[in-house]
Design a protein around this motif. Structure first.
Motif, PDB file in Angstrom:
ATOM      1  N   UNK A  12       0.668  -1.197   0.011  1.00 44.62           N
ATOM      2  CA  UNK A  12      -0.121  -0.128  -0.020  1.00 44.62           C
ATOM      3  C   UNK A  12       0.783   1.304  -0.124  1.00 44.62           C
ATOM      4  N   UNK A  13       1.912   1.406   0.671  1.00 50.48           N
ATOM      5  CA  UNK A  13       2.758   2.533   0.899  1.00 50.48           C
ATOM      6  C   UNK A  13       3.574   2.625  -0.222  1.00 50.48           C
ATOM      7  N   UNK A  14       3.950   1.694  -1.087  1.00 47.28           N
ATOM      8  CA  UNK A  14       4.925   1.481  -2.202  1.00 47.28           C
ATOM      9  C   UNK A  14       4.187   2.398  -3.141  1.00 47.28           C
ATOM     10  N   UNK A  15       2.745   1.768  -3.369  1.00 51.00           N
ATOM     11  CA  UNK A  15       1.810   2.127  -4.573  1.00 51.00           C
ATOM     12  C   UNK A  15       1.645   3.600  -4.308  1.00 51.00           C
ATOM     13  N   UNK A  16       1.131   4.170  -2.949  1.00 50.33           N
ATOM     14  CA  UNK A  16       0.857   5.547  -2.828  1.00 50.33           C
ATOM     15  C   UNK A  16       2.047   6.529  -3.191  1.00 50.33           C
ATOM     16  N   UNK A  17       3.350   5.980  -3.062  1.00 53.79           N
ATOM     17  CA  UNK A  17       4.673   6.775  -3.137  1.00 53.79           C
ATOM     18  C   UNK A  17       4.707   6.751  -4.824  1.00 53.79           C
ATOM     19  N   UNK A  18       4.411   5.695  -5.521  1.00 52.66           N
ATOM     20  CA  UNK A  18       4.825   5.601  -6.876  1.00 52.66           C
ATOM     21  C   UNK A  18       3.629   6.119  -7.815  1.00 52.66           C
ATOM     22  N   UNK A  19       2.450   6.025  -7.214  1.00 46.10           N
ATOM     23  CA  UNK A  19       1.442   6.156  -8.146  1.00 46.10           C
ATOM     24  C   UNK A  19       1.415   5.253  -9.437  1.00 46.10           C
ATOM     25  N   UNK A  20       1.841   4.151  -9.232  1.00 45.43           N
ATOM     26  CA  UNK A  20       1.830   3.321 -10.222  1.00 45.43           C
ATOM     27  C   UNK A  20       2.045   1.615  -9.602  1.00 45.43           C
ATOM     28  N   UNK A  21       1.491   0.731 -10.050  1.00 46.08           N
ATOM     29  CA  UNK A  21       1.473  -0.504  -9.566  1.00 46.08           C
ATOM     30  C   UNK A  21       2.694  -1.043 -10.199  1.00 46.08           C
ATOM     31  N   UNK A  48     -13.016  -1.476   2.274  1.00 44.20           N
ATOM     32  CA  UNK A  48     -13.137  -0.412   1.453  1.00 44.20           C
ATOM     33  C   UNK A  48     -11.957  -0.220   0.469  1.00 44.20           C
ATOM     34  N   UNK A  49     -12.250   0.568  -0.650  1.00 44.22           N
ATOM     35  CA  UNK A  49     -11.231   0.565  -1.716  1.00 44.22           C
ATOM     36  C   UNK A  49     -10.169   1.549  -1.294  1.00 44.22           C
ATOM     37  N   UNK A  50      -8.898   1.550  -1.510  1.00 47.20           N
ATOM     38  CA  UNK A  50      -7.622   2.398  -1.163  1.00 47.20           C
ATOM     39  C   UNK A  50      -7.546   3.264  -2.268  1.00 47.20           C
ATOM     40  N   UNK A  51      -7.728   2.293  -3.583  1.00 46.46           N
ATOM     41  CA  UNK A  51      -7.035   3.300  -4.681  1.00 46.46           C
ATOM     42  C   UNK A  51      -7.970   3.524  -5.738  1.00 46.46           C
ATOM     43  N   UNK A  52      -8.175   4.567  -6.381  1.00 44.88           N
ATOM     44  CA  UNK A  52      -8.780   4.652  -7.649  1.00 44.88           C
ATOM     45  C   UNK A  52      -8.006   4.667  -8.820  1.00 44.88           C
ATOM     46  N   UNK A  53      -8.276   3.520  -9.438  1.00 44.28           N
ATOM     47  CA  UNK A  53      -7.354   3.034 -10.692  1.00 44.28           C
ATOM     48  C   UNK A  53      -8.098   3.500 -12.139  1.00 44.28           C
ATOM     49  N   UNK A  64      -8.043   6.046   1.699  1.00 39.69           N
ATOM     50  CA  UNK A  64      -6.620   5.616   1.773  1.00 39.69           C
ATOM     51  C   UNK A  64      -5.510   6.842   2.029  1.00 39.69           C
ATOM     52  N   UNK A  65      -6.182   7.797   1.619  1.00 38.11           N
ATOM     53  CA  UNK A  65      -5.083   9.241   1.960  1.00 38.11           C
ATOM     54  C   UNK A  65      -5.182   9.449   3.515  1.00 38.11           C
ATOM     55  N   UNK A  66      -6.351   9.124   4.211  1.00 37.76           N
ATOM     56  CA  UNK A  66      -6.314   8.936   5.611  1.00 37.76           C
ATOM     57  C   UNK A  66      -5.381   8.097   6.372  1.00 37.76           C
ATOM     58  N   UNK A  67      -5.439   6.937   5.826  1.00 40.87           N
ATOM     59  CA  UNK A  67      -4.927   5.686   6.263  1.00 40.87           C
ATOM     60  C   UNK A  67      -3.162   5.874   6.208  1.00 40.87           C
ATOM     61  N   UNK A  68      -2.645   6.560   5.026  1.00 43.83           N
ATOM     62  CA  UNK A  68      -1.497   6.656   4.601  1.00 43.83           C
ATOM     63  C   UNK A  68      -0.419   6.971   5.600  1.00 43.83           C
TER      64      UNK A  68
END
Length: 320
Positions: A12-21, A48-53, A64-68
């Motif tokens: 989760x943290x890695x995807x949030x940082x890279x904005x890319x799977x 609940x969903x953590x990312x909009x793809x 997701x932003x609140x959990x990051x």
């Protein structure tokens, strides 16, 4: 929530940082399908969903932003804790507490601490002087990692190993009549002179009280003090004598007093190392323990002090 894993949090943290799977998978050195499965499992677990793809971007949802920040803090805390453990294991950090007889601290643990500090300055060390009773109490309460003291009866809650023995002798000023004795000094020659004793809380005194061949010689002793420093003040003025083990007498002899071994009977104090039964020592405690053994082996030869431990006993005691 009990099924959320560290692997999922890292994903989760890695995807949030890279904005890319794809880029997040590369940074974690896993396949994209593995990363996708981790996020899917996380979202199913929390409901609940953590990312909009989309085909162009991956962005955090409001949830997701609140959990990051919490997820990032969790990973930082874990990394810091693991780094601290690694530094403790490498003796770059850590702490050790030892409670011991004062003479043992002076002549064994002090040089051991100096040796250890030269190689492992990050280890915080606390040395506390104690009686037989207080040493046992500090070990059992967890206030000390190990201790060195006399033992007059087995204590089932403690692991013990005999380290050294030292002979009792008479300590007096050079002007005292006992210092003029040329023949071996026997215990019965002491009864004609004034004795200054340590009080009953001290193991040095207790051992003499338990010796049937000498205990009766000093029942009417009128002078008692609480420690070796008080003895020094009296004996250096030529007031009486005291009976002490050789190691405990060393600091007084340096101050100009004399030590004469006593015979008939030959009485020796035994100093044991003790720790909580079944507990292994921490890396920091093992480091000081090994330095303590080195210091004992490097002690100047002395007929009144016998180092009696074996290295097999030391390894068994430390659990190494």
């Amino acid at each position: 929530m009990n099924n959320v894993t560290l692997k999922q949090i890292r994903a989760f943290v890695a995807i949030a940082a890279e904005c890319s799977f794809t880029q997040a998978a590369n940074s974690l050195h896993v396949t994209q399908s593995t990363l996708t499965s981790s996020i899917k499992a996380l979202e199913e677990e929390i409901g609940m969903q953590m990312f909009d793809r989309s085909t162009r971007a991956v962005v955090l949802t409001t949830q997701g932003a609140l959990f990051l920040p919490a997820a990032q803090r969790l990973l930082r805390d874990l990394e810091d804790a693991l780094e601290n453990l690694q530094m403790v294991a490498a003796r770059e950090r850590g702490s050790v507490a030892v409670c011991a007889a004062g003479s043992f601290i002076t002549y064994v643990l002090t040089p051991a601490l100096i040796q250890m500090a030269s190689h492992y300055p990050g280890i915080h060390t606390r040395l506390t002087e104690g009686t037989t009773q207080s040493v046992a109490q500090m070990i059992l309460s967890g206030e000390a990692d190990f201790g060195v003291t006399t033992l007059f009866q087995p204590i089932p809650e403690l692991d013990t190993a005999l380290l050294l023995t030292d002979a009792y002798g008479a300590v007096c000023n050079k002007t005292h009549p006992l210092s003029e004795e040329t023949a071996p000094l026997t215990w019965n020659k002491l009864s004609r002179h004034t004795m200054v004793r340590l009080n009953k809380a001290n193991g040095i005194r207790t051992l003499l009280d338990m010796e049937p061949k000498v205990a009766g010689l000093f029942k009417s002793t009128a002078y008692e003090v609480s420690g070796v420093a008080s003895l020094q003040a009296l004996l250096s003025q030529g007031f009486g004598y005291s009976a002490l083990p050789a190691l405990a007498a060393k600091s007084l002899v340096v101050d100009g007093l004399r030590f004469q071994p006593l015979t008939r009977p030959n009485i020796r104090r035994q100093l044991h190392v003790v720790k909580k039964k079944g507990r292994s020592l921490s890396p920091a405690a093992v480091t000081l323990f090994r330095a303590m053994i080195d210091a004992m082996e490097n002690m100047a030869p002395d007929s009144t002090v016998d180092v009696v431990f074996t290295h097999d006993e030391v390894r068994a005691f430390c659990g190494i």
